[in-house]
Design a protein around this motif. Structure first.
Motif, PDB file in Angstrom:
ATOM      1  N   GLY A   1      15.396 -35.156 -92.159  1.00 24.13           N
ATOM      2  CA  GLY A   1      15.681 -34.949 -90.750  1.00 24.13           C
ATOM      3  C   GLY A   1      14.598 -34.183 -90.013  1.00 24.13           C
ATOM      4  O   GLY A   1      14.601 -34.134 -88.784  1.00 24.13           O
ATOM      5  N   SER A   2      13.670 -33.588 -90.753  1.00 32.90           N
ATOM      6  CA  SER A   2      12.610 -32.836 -90.087  1.00 32.90           C
ATOM      7  C   SER A   2      11.556 -33.774 -89.508  1.00 32.90           C
ATOM      8  O   SER A   2      11.400 -34.909 -89.935  1.00 32.90           O
ATOM      9  N   THR A   3      10.855 -33.286 -88.508  1.00 33.69           N
ATOM     10  CA  THR A   3       9.752 -34.017 -87.898  1.00 33.69           C
ATOM     11  C   THR A   3       8.465 -33.404 -88.416  1.00 33.69           C
ATOM     12  O   THR A   3       8.313 -32.181 -88.409  1.00 33.69           O
TER      13      THR A   3
ATOM     14  N   SER B   1       9.530 -38.763 -88.869  1.00 30.12           N
ATOM     15  CA  SER B   1      10.717 -38.061 -89.346  1.00 30.12           C
ATOM     16  C   SER B   1      10.884 -38.321 -90.831  1.00 30.12           C
ATOM     17  O   SER B   1      10.640 -39.432 -91.305  1.00 30.12           O
TER      18      SER B   1
END
Length: 84
Positions: free
Chosen positions: A19-21, A72
């Protein structure tokens, strides 16, 4: 097991959570997707369906080695120690 750059797989997953960018640099362009250096001495694979390209569009027409992109993190494959 230790990943490239001296990171453990658990450390990589912690630094690059689902979920991180992340910003990365394209290292290889293939017909099926692009490999991106995510830092930490670790690369991730962005497959064509996840890249936003439409049907019939070619990765080589939109990506090139050395290009910086933002992506992402969709998942981790623990068995293969891969980030996608």
């Amino acid at each position: 097991m230790t990943a490239a750059g001296g990171w453990t797989w658990e450390g990589v997953k912690s630094a690059l959570p689902v979920g991180s960018t992340v910003k990365g640099t394209v290292t290889q362009v293939q017909p099926y997707g692009v490999w991106v250096d995510l830092g930490l001495g670790f690369s991730g694979l962005m497959l064509v369906p996840d890249s936003g390209l439409g049907k019939g569009q070619q990765t080589a027409d939109f990506f090139e080695a050395g290009q910086t992109i933002t992506a992402s993190v969709l998942w981790h494959n623990d068995q293969r120690q891969q980030v996608q």
